[in-house]
Design an enzyme around this catalytic site. Structure first.
Site, PDB file in Angstrom:
ATOM      1  N   GLU A 178       0.826  -1.204   0.000  1.00 34.22           N
ATOM      2  CA  GLU A 178       0.000   0.000   0.000  1.00 34.22           C
ATOM      3  C   GLU A 178       0.860   1.254   0.000  1.00 34.22           C
ATOM      4  O   GLU A 178       1.961   1.265   0.534  1.00 34.22           O
ATOM      5  CB  GLU A 178      -0.862   0.056   1.262  1.00 34.22           C
ATOM      6  CG  GLU A 178      -1.865  -1.045   1.410  1.00 34.22           C
ATOM      7  CD  GLU A 178      -2.588  -0.973   2.750  1.00 34.22           C
ATOM      8  OE1 GLU A 178      -3.474  -1.794   2.963  1.00 34.22           O
ATOM      9  OE2 GLU A 178      -2.252  -0.096   3.579  1.00 34.22           O
ATOM     10  N   CYS A 203       2.688   8.503   1.814  1.00 30.70           N
ATOM     11  CA  CYS A 203       3.107   7.572   2.847  1.00 30.70           C
ATOM     12  C   CYS A 203       3.469   6.269   2.138  1.00 30.70           C
ATOM     13  O   CYS A 203       2.617   5.651   1.496  1.00 30.70           O
ATOM     14  CB  CYS A 203       1.981   7.340   3.849  1.00 30.70           C
ATOM     15  SG  CYS A 203       2.394   6.168   5.147  1.00 30.70           S
ATOM     16  N   CYS A 258       5.016  -6.879   7.868  1.00 30.48           N
ATOM     17  CA  CYS A 258       5.867  -6.362   8.946  1.00 30.48           C
ATOM     18  C   CYS A 258       5.959  -7.426  10.033  1.00 30.48           C
ATOM     19  O   CYS A 258       5.005  -8.168  10.262  1.00 30.48           O
ATOM     20  CB  CYS A 258       5.263  -5.076   9.518  1.00 30.48           C
ATOM     21  SG  CYS A 258       6.244  -4.309  10.835  1.00 30.48           S
ATOM     22  N   CYS A 274       3.077  -4.942  16.382  1.00 25.07           N
ATOM     23  CA  CYS A 274       2.314  -3.951  17.162  1.00 25.07           C
ATOM     24  C   CYS A 274       0.827  -4.308  17.120  1.00 25.07           C
ATOM     25  O   CYS A 274       0.269  -4.553  16.046  1.00 25.07           O
ATOM     26  CB  CYS A 274       2.550  -2.552  16.618  1.00 25.07           C
ATOM     27  SG  CYS A 274       4.284  -2.038  16.686  1.00 25.07           S
ATOM     28  N   CYS A 319      -1.970  -2.514  14.773  1.00 26.19           N
ATOM     29  CA  CYS A 319      -1.627  -2.271  13.374  1.00 26.19           C
ATOM     30  C   CYS A 319      -1.993  -3.469  12.500  1.00 26.19           C
ATOM     31  O   CYS A 319      -1.602  -4.606  12.786  1.00 26.19           O
ATOM     32  CB  CYS A 319      -0.133  -1.971  13.253  1.00 26.19           C
ATOM     33  SG  CYS A 319       0.407  -1.635  11.573  1.00 26.19           S
ATOM     34  N   GLY A 362       5.552  -2.010   7.203  1.00 21.12           N
ATOM     35  CA  GLY A 362       6.960  -2.316   7.416  1.00 21.12           C
ATOM     36  C   GLY A 362       7.627  -1.373   8.404  1.00 21.12           C
ATOM     37  O   GLY A 362       7.152  -0.266   8.664  1.00 21.12           O
ATOM     38  N   GLU A 363       8.713  -1.838   8.976  1.00 22.83           N
ATOM     39  CA  GLU A 363       9.558  -1.053   9.872  1.00 22.83           C
ATOM     40  C   GLU A 363      10.800  -0.626   9.080  1.00 22.83           C
ATOM     41  O   GLU A 363      11.626  -1.460   8.707  1.00 22.83           O
ATOM     42  CB  GLU A 363       9.949  -1.899  11.090  1.00 22.83           C
ATOM     43  CG  GLU A 363      11.154  -1.416  11.883  1.00 22.83           C
ATOM     44  CD  GLU A 363      11.038   0.001  12.391  1.00 22.83           C
ATOM     45  OE1 GLU A 363      11.938   0.807  12.078  1.00 22.83           O
ATOM     46  OE2 GLU A 363      10.061   0.311  13.112  1.00 22.83           O
ATOM     47  N   SER A 419       9.486   6.995  10.263  1.00 18.63           N
ATOM     48  CA  SER A 419       8.889   6.547  11.513  1.00 18.63           C
ATOM     49  C   SER A 419       9.409   5.170  11.886  1.00 18.63           C
ATOM     50  O   SER A 419       9.403   4.253  11.068  1.00 18.63           O
ATOM     51  CB  SER A 419       7.361   6.500  11.367  1.00 18.63           C
ATOM     52  OG  SER A 419       6.770   5.961  12.535  1.00 18.63           O
ATOM     53  N   SER A 463       7.633   5.878  17.277  1.00 15.83           N
ATOM     54  CA  SER A 463       6.317   5.379  17.689  1.00 15.83           C
ATOM     55  C   SER A 463       6.427   4.929  19.141  1.00 15.83           C
ATOM     56  O   SER A 463       6.897   3.832  19.421  1.00 15.83           O
ATOM     57  CB  SER A 463       5.893   4.209  16.788  1.00 15.83           C
ATOM     58  OG  SER A 463       5.724   4.641  15.464  1.00 15.83           O
ATOM     59  N   LEU A 464       5.982   5.780  20.051  1.00 15.24           N
ATOM     60  CA  LEU A 464       6.145   5.510  21.487  1.00 15.24           C
ATOM     61  C   LEU A 464       4.928   4.772  22.044  1.00 15.24           C
ATOM     62  O   LEU A 464       5.028   3.660  22.549  1.00 15.24           O
ATOM     63  CB  LEU A 464       6.392   6.822  22.229  1.00 15.24           C
ATOM     64  CG  LEU A 464       7.033   6.716  23.610  1.00 15.24           C
ATOM     65  CD1 LEU A 464       8.390   6.033  23.543  1.00 15.24           C
ATOM     66  CD2 LEU A 464       7.179   8.105  24.234  1.00 15.24           C
ATOM     67  N   HIS A 465       3.775   5.416  22.014  1.00 12.66           N
ATOM     68  CA  HIS A 465       2.467   4.806  22.279  1.00 12.66           C
ATOM     69  C   HIS A 465       2.235   4.332  23.729  1.00 12.66           C
ATOM     70  O   HIS A 465       1.178   3.770  24.015  1.00 12.66           O
ATOM     71  CB  HIS A 465       2.184   3.649  21.328  1.00 12.66           C
ATOM     72  CG  HIS A 465       2.358   3.991  19.882  1.00 12.66           C
ATOM     73  ND1 HIS A 465       1.937   5.182  19.340  1.00 12.66           N
ATOM     74  CD2 HIS A 465       2.930   3.292  18.858  1.00 12.66           C
ATOM     75  CE1 HIS A 465       2.237   5.206  18.046  1.00 12.66           C
ATOM     76  NE2 HIS A 465       2.841   4.080  17.735  1.00 12.66           N
ATOM     77  N   ASN A 500      -6.983   4.250  13.980  1.00 12.88           N
ATOM     78  CA  ASN A 500      -7.980   3.710  13.065  1.00 12.88           C
ATOM     79  C   ASN A 500      -8.333   2.310  13.556  1.00 12.88           C
ATOM     80  O   ASN A 500      -7.446   1.468  13.727  1.00 12.88           O
ATOM     81  CB  ASN A 500      -7.419   3.640  11.641  1.00 12.88           C
ATOM     82  CG  ASN A 500      -7.324   5.000  10.990  1.00 12.88           C
ATOM     83  OD1 ASN A 500      -8.326   5.663  10.769  1.00 12.88           O
ATOM     84  ND2 ASN A 500      -6.114   5.429  10.678  1.00 12.88           N
ATOM     85  N   CYS A 536      -3.239   1.563   8.346  1.00 10.64           N
ATOM     86  CA  CYS A 536      -2.143   0.960   7.591  1.00 10.64           C
ATOM     87  C   CYS A 536      -2.321  -0.554   7.518  1.00 10.64           C
ATOM     88  O   CYS A 536      -2.474  -1.232   8.521  1.00 10.64           O
ATOM     89  CB  CYS A 536      -0.821   1.310   8.269  1.00 10.64           C
ATOM     90  SG  CYS A 536       0.592   0.816   7.318  1.00 10.64           S
TER      91      CYS A 536
END
Length: 342
Positions: A90, A103, A110, A114, A117, A157-158, A189, A212-214, A288, A331
């Site tokens: 995507e 993006c 990935c 997480c 995601c 992906g990371e 990111s 990306s802390l979260h 989302n 995503c």
């Protein structure tokens, strides 16, 4: 066969030299590629003999758009692209007053795991090459007929799990001979792969690094982000401090707000205590929702309260504008839905 999009101008000039061709031909071919001419036969000023050599040695791997969704709310366009091996990825085009942003994905799937995601469902299939990441930008520009001026590496992906290809991609898009997108217009990111933060800092690039802390504690972070089992928040923040010191660039910390999980007033104060005094900006992200988990978006009053707490500490903060909420914006959603149907 080699993907020509993986080549810098210098790489292609070296190939010309090794194959007894004039060096200036590399620049001619490069110019055609960035004019959206991706068939060697259509490159009018290239001799026939060289075209035949190119066909034997190279492909120009431009992905096929197999699905496209356009938001009626804000014009956001989400594309599902089929790569040369049949895998799908995507990318998302977002239209702002200051220009078009894209993006991009850096991997097929990935493996970071997480919990909130959709990209990580099914794991990582493979890394994308630098040229394949570049092709997301090229095909998107052609699709909308407008220049893309800003890039975020925040799709599937990371990026730091595909470090070498991502660094080559940044070189390609930043090149004066290519898309010439300035490093300050690029955001990368990461979920926090600490050694790569140091490595990127030592490169002294001028891109924006987003973490990306979260979560505000290691215990809570481990419950939603498996990478937290390897790198603690303290280790990440120490690496970020080094990055700021080396690059003089402000950090961005991304914080996805999940109702009842990490969006309390206590969480806000803890986040502020972690970040106060640092050269940083916080991007609050209402998640989302995806059908594969029970996470719900924070309530509006919780988001506003969280933002207010951070501002009271003098921390710069924005709430991410929800783009494409009506088109499977999360995503990995569009890719997953496509795979399930095929």
């Amino acid at each position: 066969m080699n993907n020509l999009l993986d080549y810098t101008l210098e790489d292609l000039q070296n190939w010309m030299k090794e194959n007894n061709e004039a060096k200036f031909r590399a620049k001619q071919i490069y110019d055609w590629i960035y004019k959206n001419v991706w068939n060697f036969d259509d490159m009018r000023n290239i001799p026939g003999s060289l075209k035949e050599k190119l066909k034997v040695n190279f492909n120009i791997n431009i992905p096929k758009v197999v699905a496209k969704r356009e938001s009626e709310k804000d014009g956001t366009v989400k594309n599902l692209l089929e790569m040369s091996d049949g895998n799908v990825i995507e990318c998302v085009i977002m239209k702002y007053k200051y220009g078009n942003s894209i993006c991009v994905s850096t991997q097929v799937g990935c493996r970071m795991g997480c919990k909130f995601c959709a990209s990580t469902l099914g794991g990582r299939i493979r890394n994308l090459t630098a040229g394949e990441i570049l092709s997301e930008v090229l095909v998107s520009q052609k699709l909308i007929g407008e220049r893309i001026s800003n890039i975020v590496l925040m799709g599937s992906g990371e990026p730091f799990d595909n470090y070498d290809n991502v660094m080559k991609f940044l070189e390609l898009v930043n090149s004066d001979n290519g898309l010439n997108i300035g490093q300050r217009h690029i955001t990368l990111s990461t979920c926090g792969i600490v050694p790569k933060i140091y490595e990127m800092a030592d490169n002294e690039m001028q891109i924006t690094l987003a973490i990306s802390l979260h979560a505000t504690t290691d215990e809570k972070r481990k419950s939603i982000m498996p990478i937290a089992n390897k790198y603690s928040i303290a280790e990440i923040l120490k690496a970020c401090d080094y990055y700021v010191e080396k690059t003089k660039r402000r950090m961005t910390f991304e914080y996805s707000l999940v109702n009842g999980v990490n969006d309390s007033e206590k969480d806000a104060h803890e986040l502020a205590d972690l970040l106060k005094g640092r050269l940083c900006h916080v991007n609050l992200i209402p998640i989302n929702e995806i059908k594969e988990n029970n996470f719900k978006k924070s309530r509006k009053n919780n988001i506003e309260r969280f933002e207010k707490v951070l501002r009271n500490y003098g921390i710069e903060v924005t709430v991410r504008r929800e783009m494409g909420s009506d088109i499977d914006a999360a995503c990995g959603q569009l890719r997953r839905n496509y795979i399930e149907k095929h």
